[in-house]
Each structure stands twice: as C-alpha cells, then as structure tokens.
Design a protein around this motif. Structure first.
Motif, PDB file in Angstrom:
ATOM      1  N   GLU A 156      28.803 -16.865  28.169  1.00 27.72           N
ATOM      2  CA  GLU A 156      30.175 -17.007  28.672  1.00 27.72           C
ATOM      3  C   GLU A 156      31.187 -16.306  27.762  1.00 27.72           C
ATOM      4  N   ILE A 163      29.108 -17.289  33.581  1.00 21.01           N
ATOM      5  CA  ILE A 163      28.258 -18.441  33.292  1.00 21.01           C
ATOM      6  C   ILE A 163      26.981 -18.310  34.111  1.00 21.01           C
ATOM      7  N   THR A 269      36.169 -17.824  35.514  1.00 20.85           N
ATOM      8  CA  THR A 269      34.730 -17.852  35.314  1.00 20.85           C
ATOM      9  C   THR A 269      34.043 -17.498  36.622  1.00 20.85           C
TER      10      THR A 269
END
Length: 301
Positions: A156, A163, A269
C-alpha cells in the motif's frame, strides 16, 4: 495466511516499462506525447516502422524476465533468450501462465530480442546508469517497510494506495520498481499463484524552487468538482466501479479518467482482489494530512 512479498530490481523491467509508455501513449503516464515525439526523433525510420508493426505481450515478457537467471543487464537477458528454442521458451513460461501459451511463442521471442536490442541501443542505453541508481535506492526502503509494516501495508505504501487482498491462490507478490511508467502501478496477474507489480519511483528532484511532482498530482486531483464528489462518496465506504457509475452519473470512460487521477495522486485506495474483477475504491487513510504536510513543507521551507 498472508502472501509472501518480494522485490526484484533490474534495469530490464524498466526498459520494458519504457516500451510500454511508447506503445500505450496513456495520459496516465508522466511521459506524454511530447516524450514520444522526442524519442521518435532519435530512432531510425525503419525501426519506427517495425515498432508500429509489432505487438508485444508485456505480461509474458515480464514473466520471461522474471525467469531469466541473470537480470543484472539488458544484454544478459538478450543472450539468454537467444540461446532458447521456441520449445524451451514454452517450457519456461507454461507452468506459470493461467492461459495457454500463445502458438506464436517463437515469433514473440524473436520480436522481443530484436526490439530489446534496437531500443536499448537507440534509447535506453543512455538512460540506464542514472535510472539504475534511482531503482537501487528502493532496496533499503522496501526492506525497512517490510520489516516494520508487513506485506500488505508495504504494498500500500510503495504502490501509492494499492491494497492487494489475500486470496487462497495467491502465494507471492513481486514488487518491481520502475521509472518510465510513473506514477502508474502496472499489475500483471496472469500467472498461477503469484503476481508482478511494476511500481513507480521518482527521479531525485533537485530544483528546490519547483513543487514536487507528488504535490502537483495531489493539487491537480483536488481541483475538480467531479473528483471531489467521488471522494465524498467514497468517504462513506468502499465502492466498486459499477457502484460509482450509478452514484456519479458519469460515463464509464469519464469516471475511469477521474479515478485514474485520484489513484496516481495517492488520494484513494484500490482494493485489488487477485484473479478477479472485484476491485473496490476507497479514500486513503490520512491522505489529507499528507496533502497539508507536503504543501506546508514546500511553501515554508
């Protein structure tokens, strides 16, 4: 059980990434059409014609680089490939591919050798030394992160918000630093039990008066109301691409463009589920503190 995380550093992968920039001409890359025009001016016209007529399977070539016993130099993999018959190339890659080996594997090998030789001589050779120094700096950073944070968090942090979720079939993730495709992560997960991620590294910035590239990406990404709205939606929880199409009323191509800018800026993310199309997006924890710190660091120092 978490997957194992390893790092592989080699200029050969970055040579491959430079070819990807040339072929794909993506707006997501820092190196844009002006870079391609500049490179073309340095290439032989016959070679340009050959490049335009050849299709290179980048995941398969990345796998071949990974299988090469010596990746310290571009010449080493060229010589290794040159010694292999088409059948031996098949044996090198077939145990690792999720799909069948292409029938034209012999032609792929021949084209790869030819393009690598010409591209290295005409373009990459002059870049190799400086870029290799940047890539080698990643070794200590990777080892420190892995020791202190573990595999998932290391991915990450180094991959700017990517992720990689655990999966029973995923045994190993290989992180490879490259320069040319920055600021994009290039994910190859066409393989059995493992995946290769080319992650971006920056050249050392020496102009103190200029804002760093990472800060510029963040401020650009925050300057559009559509992208701010996407962040607002993601603040309530992770969403799939299909969810975001419905919630934003944006076309798929337009949404993809805005998500790409948010991703490369490190503001969101992407939860990547290996061997599937079930990725989800979310707001990256602590990212707005990072924006504030980077802006203050640049303005007041």
């Amino acid at each position: 059980m978490s997957y194992q995380l390893k790092q592989h550093i080699s200029p050969v992968y970055d040579l491959l990434s430079s070819l990807m920039v040339y072929y794909k001409c993506s707006k997501a890359f820092d190196l844009d059409n002006q870079w391609i025009k500049k490179v073309k001016n340095e290439l032989d016209n016959d070679f340009i014609t050959e490049l335009d007529s050849i299709s290179l399977p980048f995941p398969l070539i990345a796998l071949l680089i990974w299988r090469c016993p010596d990746t310290s130099k571009v010449d080493a993999i060229i010589k290794w490939l040159d010694t292999l018959t088409a059948g031996e190339v098949f044996e090198q890659v077939s145990p690792f591919l999720l799909e069948d080996v292409p029938n034209e594997i012999g032609t792929i090998k021949k084209n790869t050798i030819h393009v690598f030789k010409q591209w290295y001589s005409a373009y990459y050779k002059d870049q190799e030394s400086d870029i290799q120094k940047v890539l080698l700096q990643e070794k200590n950073r990777f080892e420190d992160h892995l020791r202190n944070f573990g595999p998932e968090k290391t991915v990450e942090m180094l991959c700017n918000g990517l992720i990689v979720e655990e999966h029973p079939e995923l045994k190993e993730v290989i992180l490879i630093p490259v320069y040319h495709t920055k600021p994009v992560n290039v994910i190859f997960d066409d393989f059995k039990g493992f995946m290769i991620i080319l992650y971006p590294v920056e050249a050392i910035e020496v102009h103190d008066s200029m804002p760093p590239n990472s800060l510029m990406r963040m401020t650009r990404a925050l300057s559009d109301e559509k992208r701010l709205r996407i962040l607002k939606i993601l603040s309530s929880g992770n969403r799939s691409f299909s969810d975001l199409v419905q919630l934003t009323d944006l076309s798929k191509s337009n949404l993809h463009y805005h998500l790409s800018l948010l991703r490369t800026a490190g503001l969101i993310t992407i939860h990547h589920v290996p061997f599937s199309n079930q990725d989800k997006y979310g707001v990256r924890a602590g990212v707005f503190d990072d924006v504030k710190l980077m802006l203050e660091s640049y303005v007041f120092h």
